[in-house]
Design a protein around this motif. Structure first.
Motif, PDB file in Angstrom:
ATOM      1  N   ASP A 143       0.850  -1.199   0.000  1.00 46.64           N
ATOM      2  CA  ASP A 143       0.000   0.000   0.000  1.00 46.64           C
ATOM      3  C   ASP A 143       0.881   1.243   0.000  1.00 46.64           C
ATOM      4  O   ASP A 143       1.633   1.488   0.940  1.00 46.64           O
ATOM      5  CB  ASP A 143      -0.884  -0.023   1.258  1.00 46.64           C
ATOM      6  CG  ASP A 143      -1.955   1.036   1.196  1.00 46.64           C
ATOM      7  OD1 ASP A 143      -1.791   2.025   0.443  1.00 46.64           O
ATOM      8  OD2 ASP A 143      -2.967   0.880   1.898  1.00 46.64           O
TER       9      ASP A 143
ATOM     10  N   TRP B  71       0.761  -2.122 -18.335  1.00 50.95           N
ATOM     11  CA  TRP B  71       1.356  -1.240 -17.334  1.00 50.95           C
ATOM     12  C   TRP B  71       2.840  -1.566 -17.139  1.00 50.95           C
ATOM     13  O   TRP B  71       3.262  -2.724 -17.287  1.00 50.95           O
ATOM     14  CB  TRP B  71       0.620  -1.368 -16.000  1.00 50.95           C
ATOM     15  CG  TRP B  71      -0.749  -0.729 -16.039  1.00 50.95           C
ATOM     16  CD1 TRP B  71      -1.206   0.148 -16.998  1.00 50.95           C
ATOM     17  CD2 TRP B  71      -1.830  -0.914 -15.124  1.00 50.95           C
ATOM     18  NE1 TRP B  71      -2.506   0.511 -16.726  1.00 50.95           N
ATOM     19  CE2 TRP B  71      -2.913  -0.117 -15.580  1.00 50.95           C
ATOM     20  CE3 TRP B  71      -1.990  -1.667 -13.968  1.00 50.95           C
ATOM     21  CZ2 TRP B  71      -4.130  -0.050 -14.911  1.00 50.95           C
ATOM     22  CZ3 TRP B  71      -3.208  -1.609 -13.300  1.00 50.95           C
ATOM     23  CH2 TRP B  71      -4.261  -0.800 -13.767  1.00 50.95           C
TER      24      TRP B  71
ATOM     25  N   LYS C 117       2.630  -0.332 -10.603  1.00 48.56           N
ATOM     26  CA  LYS C 117       1.731   0.595  -9.893  1.00 48.56           C
ATOM     27  C   LYS C 117       0.290   0.285 -10.266  1.00 48.56           C
ATOM     28  O   LYS C 117      -0.083   0.364 -11.436  1.00 48.56           O
ATOM     29  CB  LYS C 117       2.024   2.031 -10.339  1.00 48.56           C
ATOM     30  CG  LYS C 117       3.002   2.781  -9.481  1.00 48.56           C
ATOM     31  CD  LYS C 117       3.297   4.115 -10.118  1.00 48.56           C
ATOM     32  CE  LYS C 117       3.046   5.247  -9.173  1.00 48.56           C
ATOM     33  NZ  LYS C 117       3.421   6.554  -9.750  1.00 48.56           N
ATOM     34  N   VAL C 118      -0.498  -0.093  -9.280  1.00 49.53           N
ATOM     35  CA  VAL C 118      -1.911  -0.427  -9.532  1.00 49.53           C
ATOM     36  C   VAL C 118      -2.784   0.576  -8.766  1.00 49.53           C
ATOM     37  O   VAL C 118      -2.650   0.706  -7.540  1.00 49.53           O
ATOM     38  CB  VAL C 118      -2.219  -1.869  -9.063  1.00 49.53           C
ATOM     39  CG1 VAL C 118      -3.697  -2.199  -9.233  1.00 49.53           C
ATOM     40  CG2 VAL C 118      -1.366  -2.872  -9.822  1.00 49.53           C
ATOM     41  N   PRO C 119      -3.653   1.314  -9.472  1.00 49.49           N
ATOM     42  CA  PRO C 119      -4.504   2.285  -8.772  1.00 49.49           C
ATOM     43  C   PRO C 119      -5.327   1.627  -7.668  1.00 49.49           C
ATOM     44  O   PRO C 119      -5.754   0.476  -7.821  1.00 49.49           O
ATOM     45  CB  PRO C 119      -5.428   2.820  -9.877  1.00 49.49           C
ATOM     46  CG  PRO C 119      -4.823   2.403 -11.165  1.00 49.49           C
ATOM     47  CD  PRO C 119      -3.934   1.229 -10.905  1.00 49.49           C
ATOM     48  N   LYS C 120      -5.528   2.366  -6.593  1.00 49.97           N
ATOM     49  CA  LYS C 120      -6.285   1.836  -5.444  1.00 49.97           C
ATOM     50  C   LYS C 120      -7.650   1.277  -5.854  1.00 49.97           C
ATOM     51  O   LYS C 120      -8.112   0.259  -5.343  1.00 49.97           O
ATOM     52  CB  LYS C 120      -6.513   2.956  -4.412  1.00 49.97           C
ATOM     53  CG  LYS C 120      -5.372   3.114  -3.412  1.00 49.97           C
ATOM     54  CD  LYS C 120      -5.509   2.117  -2.302  1.00 49.97           C
ATOM     55  CE  LYS C 120      -4.364   1.948  -1.366  1.00 49.97           C
ATOM     56  NZ  LYS C 120      -4.217   2.951  -0.330  1.00 49.97           N
TER      57      LYS C 120
ATOM     58  N   ASP D 210      -1.832   6.261  -2.567  1.00 53.15           N
ATOM     59  CA  ASP D 210      -2.846   6.359  -3.636  1.00 53.15           C
ATOM     60  C   ASP D 210      -2.789   5.188  -4.609  1.00 53.15           C
ATOM     61  O   ASP D 210      -3.555   5.123  -5.563  1.00 53.15           O
ATOM     62  CB  ASP D 210      -2.700   7.681  -4.394  1.00 53.15           C
ATOM     63  CG  ASP D 210      -1.385   7.753  -5.148  1.00 53.15           C
ATOM     64  OD1 ASP D 210      -0.434   7.041  -4.757  1.00 53.15           O
ATOM     65  OD2 ASP D 210      -1.315   8.515  -6.138  1.00 53.15           O
ATOM     66  N   HIS D 211      -1.825   4.257  -4.391  1.00 53.24           N
ATOM     67  CA  HIS D 211      -1.747   3.087  -5.277  1.00 53.24           C
ATOM     68  C   HIS D 211      -1.096   1.910  -4.531  1.00 53.24           C
ATOM     69  O   HIS D 211      -0.555   2.080  -3.437  1.00 53.24           O
ATOM     70  CB  HIS D 211      -0.937   3.402  -6.548  1.00 53.24           C
ATOM     71  CG  HIS D 211       0.501   3.712  -6.290  1.00 53.24           C
ATOM     72  ND1 HIS D 211       0.949   4.985  -6.009  1.00 53.24           N
ATOM     73  CD2 HIS D 211       1.606   2.916  -6.254  1.00 53.24           C
ATOM     74  CE1 HIS D 211       2.267   4.953  -5.809  1.00 53.24           C
ATOM     75  NE2 HIS D 211       2.680   3.701  -5.955  1.00 53.24           N
ATOM     76  N   TYR D 212      -1.186   0.719  -5.160  1.00 55.50           N
ATOM     77  CA  TYR D 212      -0.455  -0.460  -4.642  1.00 55.50           C
ATOM     78  C   TYR D 212       0.726  -0.703  -5.564  1.00 55.50           C
ATOM     79  O   TYR D 212       0.684  -0.391  -6.759  1.00 55.50           O
ATOM     80  CB  TYR D 212      -1.347  -1.697  -4.663  1.00 55.50           C
ATOM     81  CG  TYR D 212      -2.432  -1.702  -3.607  1.00 55.50           C
ATOM     82  CD1 TYR D 212      -2.173  -2.131  -2.309  1.00 55.50           C
ATOM     83  CD2 TYR D 212      -3.724  -1.305  -3.921  1.00 55.50           C
ATOM     84  CE1 TYR D 212      -3.170  -2.149  -1.348  1.00 55.50           C
ATOM     85  CE2 TYR D 212      -4.728  -1.323  -2.962  1.00 55.50           C
ATOM     86  CZ  TYR D 212      -4.449  -1.743  -1.681  1.00 55.50           C
ATOM     87  OH  TYR D 212      -5.443  -1.756  -0.725  1.00 55.50           O
TER      88      TYR D 212
ATOM     89  N   ASN E 275      -8.499  -0.292  -8.332  1.00 54.51           N
ATOM     90  CA  ASN E 275      -8.500  -1.559  -9.087  1.00 54.51           C
ATOM     91  C   ASN E 275      -8.518  -2.800  -8.207  1.00 54.51           C
ATOM     92  O   ASN E 275      -8.387  -3.913  -8.694  1.00 54.51           O
ATOM     93  CB  ASN E 275      -7.314  -1.608 -10.053  1.00 54.51           C
ATOM     94  CG  ASN E 275      -7.661  -0.926 -11.363  1.00 54.51           C
ATOM     95  OD1 ASN E 275      -8.295   0.128 -11.351  1.00 54.51           O
ATOM     96  ND2 ASN E 275      -7.307  -1.503 -12.487  1.00 54.51           N
TER      97      ASN E 275
END
Ligand SMILES: Cc1cc2nc3c(=O)[nH]c(=O)nc-3n(C[C@H](O)[C@H](O)[C@H](O)COP(=O)(O)OP(=O)(O)OC[C@H]3O[C@@H](n4cnc5c(N)ncnc54)[C@H](O)[C@@H]3O)c2cc1C
Length: 381
Positions: free
Chosen positions: A143, A191, A219-222, A146-148, A224
């Motif tokens: 975490d 990505w 980077k994966v948006p929260k 704003d992203h994972y 998702n």
């Protein structure tokens, strides 16, 4: 119990048979040889609704039952089992998890494109050191506010090289062991940091693309995440039934195709001045093959009906998967035997069925894993 398909289900099955006879069976050997299927085939399957079969109509799916899907999958797998895996994994695992647990935004963004086949789904759960023991996965999703940030490696990913959407399981809580702390994400394969390996060289199901995928600082948006953090394992277990049913119907499709070839060959092949179908040794093989296929089909439709009624059916889905996959391997073995030396040659389809059937006892939980599920359920009482 009534295991008859409705008229609508039968019509869908018949349409799938026509699609399989025209578009799959004549090319299955070529796809096996080239170890791929053309993109146009995926588009065509998408147009026919085969890639959004059970998904909600609200998001463009057909909203059809597990029973109806089973009938269609049987036919597709009889035509080309390698292509059938793509259809099965895409529907039973990828669409199912987004549809069942994803929020409205995720469904609008991804599911609407998955159901048309624009985005093929790939399910990234297994890792090089975590197969049957999936709760031991090590891929992490840290975490970062704003992203994972995802790091790790997934193994044996079906459709890994052609997917438009990756369903990725990763550990969001490093302090938790086992099934706790696992979450599930929708990830786009383009990505940064996502590197698919080369296609695996397989024994069978060669028309299906299988590869390892490496994730480095992805980077994966929260938004998702599917469901809530830590719920990934629970969700994976909950959709296992659909996945196992998919394999059961695949196995029945392969077995039926092998029986059909064996019957045809036994009437054509002459030895001792008569068709080998005249010999009781061959007749009894055919009787046993057909009987086991029917028994497997009934187990699979029973489990599918229970799933459609929303009943608990983990034991029944595992029984169907266990029996149908063993049946497929029994039947293809006998089909090769009925073909004699020719059955060992690539010019006869039974050689391919023999290789394809083997996988059904391995993926979506091995034969041993199904026995663990069934016996645990019986012994808990
Ligand atoms: C072609 C192909 C496609 C696949 N597609 C996907 C996919 O799309 N997505 C995905 O996530 N995975 C996929 N898989 C992975 C598949 O689900 C795993 O291979 C399967 O779950 C078994 O894991 P494993 O290969 O690590 O075997 P292992 O878990 O190492 O098992 C090896 C042997 O030990 C036995 N065993 C293990 N634990 C026990 C136990 N407790 N008791 C008794 N016996 C045990 C097993 O039954 C097996 O016989 C695919 C695999 C293949 C081959």
């Amino acid at each position: 119990m009534d295991f008859r398909l409705t008229d609508d289900d039968l019509e869908l099955k018949q349409m799938a048979r026509e699609f399989a006879e025209k578009r799959l069976y004549p090319y299955a050997e070529e796809y096996d040889e080239k170890e791929t299927t053309p993109r146009e085939l995926i588009d065509e399957a998408g147009e026919l609704g085969y890639l959004g079969f059970t998904a909600s109509e609200d998001y463009g799916g057909m909203g059809l039952s597990a029973v109806a899907f089973g009938g269609v999958l049987e036919e597709i797998c009889a035509g080309c089992a390698g292509f059938g895996i793509l259809v099965s994994v895409h529907n039973s695992l990828c669409c199912e998890i987004v549809d069942k647990f994803g929020c409205d935004d995720l469904k609008k963004k991804y599911l609407t494109k998955m159901v048309t086949g624009e985005y093929v789904g790939a399910y990234c759960l297994t890792e090089p050191d975590a197969g049957t023991d999936v709760a031991s996965i090590r891929t992490s999703a840290e975490d970062k506010g704003d992203h994972y940030l995802i790091n790790g490696t997934k193994a044996f990913v079906t459709s890994g090289g052609l997917a438009g959407v990756l369903i990725v399981f990763a550990r969001t809580d490093a302090s938790e062991d086992g099934h706790k702390g696992i979450s599930c994400f929708v990830v786009e394969p383009g990505w940064n940091g996502i590197n698919p390996g080369k296609p695996e060289k397989k024994c069978g199901m060669k028309a299906s693309d299988t590869r390892e995928i490496n994730f480095t600082d992805v980077k994966v948006p929260k938004e998702n995440i599917i469901g809530k953090p830590g719920e990934g394992f629970k969700m994976a277990v909950s959709i296992l039934n659909a996945g196992r049913l998919g394999v059961a119907f695949q196995a029945i499709g392969i077995a039926q195709a092998a029986l059909n070839e064996a019957v045809k060959y036994s009437k054509e092949r002459k030895q001792f001045n008569q068709p080998i179908a005249n010999f009781q040794a061959i007749q009894f093989k055919i009787a046993d093959m057909a009987t086991r296929i029917d028994a497997g089909r009934l187990l699979a439709y029973r489990a599918a009906e229970m799933k459609d009624r929303g009943e608990m059916c983990a034991r029944e889905c595992s029984m169907a998967k266990l029996f149908c996959s063993q049946t497929a391997n029994y039947v293809v073995n006998e089909a090769v035997q009925i073909h004699g030396g020719y059955g060992y040659m690539k010019e006869y389809a039974v050689e391919r069925y023999f290789r394809d059937a083997r996988l059904t006892e391995i993926y979506e939980g091995t034969t041993e894993a199904q026995r663990m599920v069934i016996s645990r359920d019986i012994l808990k009482d």
